[in-house]
Scaffold this motif. Structure first.
Motif, PDB file in Angstrom:
ATOM      1  N   SER A  50       1.046   6.172  -4.965  1.00 20.32           N
ATOM      2  CA  SER A  50       1.372   5.726  -3.480  1.00 20.32           C
ATOM      3  C   SER A  50       1.283   4.104  -4.006  1.00 20.32           C
ATOM      4  O   SER A  50       2.082   3.623  -3.285  1.00 20.32           O
ATOM      5  CB  SER A  50       0.577   6.245  -2.540  1.00 20.32           C
ATOM      6  OG  SER A  50      -0.807   5.701  -3.068  1.00 20.32           O
ATOM      7  N   GLN A  51       0.403   3.642  -4.859  1.00 17.79           N
ATOM      8  CA  GLN A  51       0.438   2.214  -5.065  1.00 17.79           C
ATOM      9  C   GLN A  51       1.851   1.849  -5.794  1.00 17.79           C
ATOM     10  O   GLN A  51       2.081   0.586  -5.433  1.00 17.79           O
ATOM     11  CB  GLN A  51      -0.779   1.789  -5.779  1.00 17.79           C
ATOM     12  CG  GLN A  51      -2.148   2.152  -5.286  1.00 17.79           C
ATOM     13  CD  GLN A  51      -3.407   1.845  -5.992  1.00 17.79           C
ATOM     14  OE1 GLN A  51      -2.994   1.716  -7.236  1.00 17.79           O
ATOM     15  NE2 GLN A  51      -4.299   1.933  -5.445  1.00 17.79           N
ATOM     16  N   GLU A  52       2.087   2.632  -6.707  1.00 17.60           N
ATOM     17  CA  GLU A  52       3.525   2.425  -7.476  1.00 17.60           C
ATOM     18  C   GLU A  52       4.460   2.226  -6.470  1.00 17.60           C
ATOM     19  O   GLU A  52       5.601   1.251  -6.472  1.00 17.60           O
ATOM     20  CB  GLU A  52       3.837   3.338  -8.417  1.00 17.60           C
ATOM     21  CG  GLU A  52       2.919   3.084  -9.794  1.00 17.60           C
ATOM     22  CD  GLU A  52       3.106   4.126 -10.861  1.00 17.60           C
ATOM     23  OE1 GLU A  52       3.590   5.250 -10.581  1.00 17.60           O
ATOM     24  OE2 GLU A  52       2.452   4.076 -11.767  1.00 17.60           O
ATOM     25  N   ASP A  53       4.682   3.214  -5.622  1.00 19.59           N
ATOM     26  CA  ASP A  53       5.800   3.357  -4.633  1.00 19.59           C
ATOM     27  C   ASP A  53       5.807   2.013  -3.791  1.00 19.59           C
ATOM     28  O   ASP A  53       6.746   1.444  -3.596  1.00 19.59           O
ATOM     29  CB  ASP A  53       5.854   4.615  -3.902  1.00 19.59           C
ATOM     30  CG  ASP A  53       6.076   5.680  -4.749  1.00 19.59           C
ATOM     31  OD1 ASP A  53       6.540   5.778  -5.632  1.00 19.59           O
ATOM     32  OD2 ASP A  53       5.538   6.897  -4.298  1.00 19.59           O
ATOM     33  N   SER A  54       4.796   1.763  -3.313  1.00 17.65           N
ATOM     34  CA  SER A  54       4.453   0.444  -2.589  1.00 17.65           C
ATOM     35  C   SER A  54       4.911  -0.785  -3.338  1.00 17.65           C
ATOM     36  O   SER A  54       5.781  -1.568  -2.585  1.00 17.65           O
ATOM     37  CB  SER A  54       3.032   0.270  -2.075  1.00 17.65           C
ATOM     38  OG  SER A  54       2.931  -0.519  -1.192  1.00 17.65           O
ATOM     39  N   ALA A  55       4.455  -1.154  -4.552  1.00 12.02           N
ATOM     40  CA  ALA A  55       4.895  -2.089  -5.244  1.00 12.02           C
ATOM     41  C   ALA A  55       6.412  -2.279  -5.451  1.00 12.02           C
ATOM     42  O   ALA A  55       7.282  -3.122  -5.229  1.00 12.02           O
ATOM     43  CB  ALA A  55       4.437  -2.253  -6.508  1.00 12.02           C
ATOM     44  N   ILE A  56       7.215  -0.945  -5.816  1.00 13.35           N
ATOM     45  CA  ILE A  56       8.549  -0.804  -6.135  1.00 13.35           C
ATOM     46  C   ILE A  56       9.444  -1.223  -4.717  1.00 13.35           C
ATOM     47  O   ILE A  56      10.603  -1.803  -4.958  1.00 13.35           O
ATOM     48  CB  ILE A  56       8.739   0.518  -6.579  1.00 13.35           C
ATOM     49  CG1 ILE A  56       8.546   0.764  -8.068  1.00 13.35           C
ATOM     50  CG2 ILE A  56      10.365   0.968  -6.504  1.00 13.35           C
ATOM     51  CD1 ILE A  56       8.310   2.106  -8.546  1.00 13.35           C
ATOM     52  N   SER A  57       9.108  -0.791  -3.542  1.00 13.43           N
ATOM     53  CA  SER A  57       9.644  -0.763  -2.579  1.00 13.43           C
ATOM     54  C   SER A  57       9.754  -2.080  -1.912  1.00 13.43           C
ATOM     55  O   SER A  57      10.685  -2.779  -1.505  1.00 13.43           O
ATOM     56  CB  SER A  57       9.497   0.229  -1.362  1.00 13.43           C
ATOM     57  OG  SER A  57       7.865  -0.183  -0.964  1.00 13.43           O
ATOM     58  N   THR A  58       8.477  -2.931  -2.325  1.00  9.68           N
ATOM     59  CA  THR A  58       8.498  -4.199  -1.787  1.00  9.68           C
ATOM     60  C   THR A  58       9.007  -5.342  -2.654  1.00  9.68           C
ATOM     61  O   THR A  58       9.894  -6.197  -2.315  1.00  9.68           O
ATOM     62  CB  THR A  58       7.197  -4.621  -1.613  1.00  9.68           C
ATOM     63  OG1 THR A  58       6.426  -3.898  -0.747  1.00  9.68           O
ATOM     64  CG2 THR A  58       6.811  -6.105  -1.035  1.00  9.68           C
ATOM     65  N   LEU A  59       8.927  -5.147  -4.292  1.00 12.14           N
ATOM     66  CA  LEU A  59       9.269  -6.026  -5.171  1.00 12.14           C
ATOM     67  C   LEU A  59      10.660  -5.760  -5.621  1.00 12.14           C
ATOM     68  O   LEU A  59      11.238  -6.879  -6.215  1.00 12.14           O
ATOM     69  CB  LEU A  59       8.316  -6.013  -6.163  1.00 12.14           C
ATOM     70  CG  LEU A  59       6.750  -6.549  -5.859  1.00 12.14           C
ATOM     71  CD1 LEU A  59       5.853  -6.467  -6.980  1.00 12.14           C
ATOM     72  CD2 LEU A  59       6.968  -7.907  -5.486  1.00 12.14           C
ATOM     73  N   ASP A  60      11.168  -4.682  -5.639  1.00 13.06           N
ATOM     74  CA  ASP A  60      12.792  -4.552  -5.928  1.00 13.06           C
ATOM     75  C   ASP A  60      13.555  -5.430  -5.044  1.00 13.06           C
ATOM     76  O   ASP A  60      13.760  -5.304  -3.946  1.00 13.06           O
ATOM     77  CB  ASP A  60      13.083  -2.929  -5.778  1.00 13.06           C
ATOM     78  CG  ASP A  60      14.405  -2.855  -6.672  1.00 13.06           C
ATOM     79  OD1 ASP A  60      14.712  -3.632  -7.659  1.00 13.06           O
ATOM     80  OD2 ASP A  60      15.109  -2.029  -5.889  1.00 13.06           O
ATOM     81  N   GLY A  61      14.043  -6.244  -6.000  1.00 13.61           N
ATOM     82  CA  GLY A  61      15.207  -7.454  -5.294  1.00 13.61           C
ATOM     83  C   GLY A  61      14.484  -8.588  -4.836  1.00 13.61           C
ATOM     84  O   GLY A  61      15.181  -9.457  -4.410  1.00 13.61           O
ATOM     85  N   ALA A  62      13.395  -8.587  -5.031  1.00 12.12           N
ATOM     86  CA  ALA A  62      12.533  -9.785  -4.453  1.00 12.12           C
ATOM     87  C   ALA A  62      12.590 -10.988  -5.570  1.00 12.12           C
ATOM     88  O   ALA A  62      13.020 -10.536  -6.769  1.00 12.12           O
ATOM     89  CB  ALA A  62      10.905  -9.452  -4.157  1.00 12.12           C
ATOM     90  N   GLU A  63      12.711 -12.089  -5.112  1.00 20.32           N
ATOM     91  CA  GLU A  63      12.810 -13.386  -5.818  1.00 20.32           C
ATOM     92  C   GLU A  63      11.533 -13.784  -6.371  1.00 20.32           C
ATOM     93  O   GLU A  63      10.645 -13.921  -5.558  1.00 20.32           O
ATOM     94  CB  GLU A  63      13.534 -14.526  -5.244  1.00 20.32           C
ATOM     95  CG  GLU A  63      14.021 -15.777  -6.347  1.00 20.32           C
ATOM     96  CD  GLU A  63      14.866 -16.885  -5.646  1.00 20.32           C
ATOM     97  OE1 GLU A  63      14.737 -17.984  -6.089  1.00 20.32           O
ATOM     98  OE2 GLU A  63      15.685 -16.434  -4.667  1.00 20.32           O
TER      99      GLU A  63
END
Length: 94
Positions: free
Chosen positions: A53-66
């Motif tokens: 769940s921590q991985e999913d949260s990081a992925i959904s927030t950081l993918d595409g972030a600058e």
């Protein structure tokens, strides 16, 4: 499972990644592959976190972030593909 983090600036360190991903949970491990010839990072890294769940949260927030002037590519890491033994001409073929 681990997270693939791509399109990183060459200045990024393990500590930088620990800090950013630590905002989404407990980071178990960070691996920053280095180029054999130049000794500098290769522009990607792998991060392992305490729970999916921590991985999913990081992925959904950081993918595409600058971050550090680059647009991050963040997703679940895939298993490394096996290399074929067809190259190099080092052995005899039967």
């Amino acid at each position: 499972m681990s997270i693939y983090v791509g399109n990183l600036a060459y200045e990024v360190t393990e500590a930088d990644l620990n800090s950013v991903f630590g905002e989404y949970g407990s980071v178990k491990r960070v691996h920053v592959p280095m180029d054999r010839d130049t000794g500098r990072m290769r522009g990607f890294a792998f991060v392992e976190m305490e729970s999916p769940s921590q991985e999913d949260s990081a992925i959904s927030t950081l993918d595409g972030a600058e971050w550090m002037g680059r647009t991050l590519k963040v997703n679940k890491a895939r298993e490394r593909e096996q290399r074929s033994n067809s190259g190099g001409g080092r052995g005899r073929r039967f």
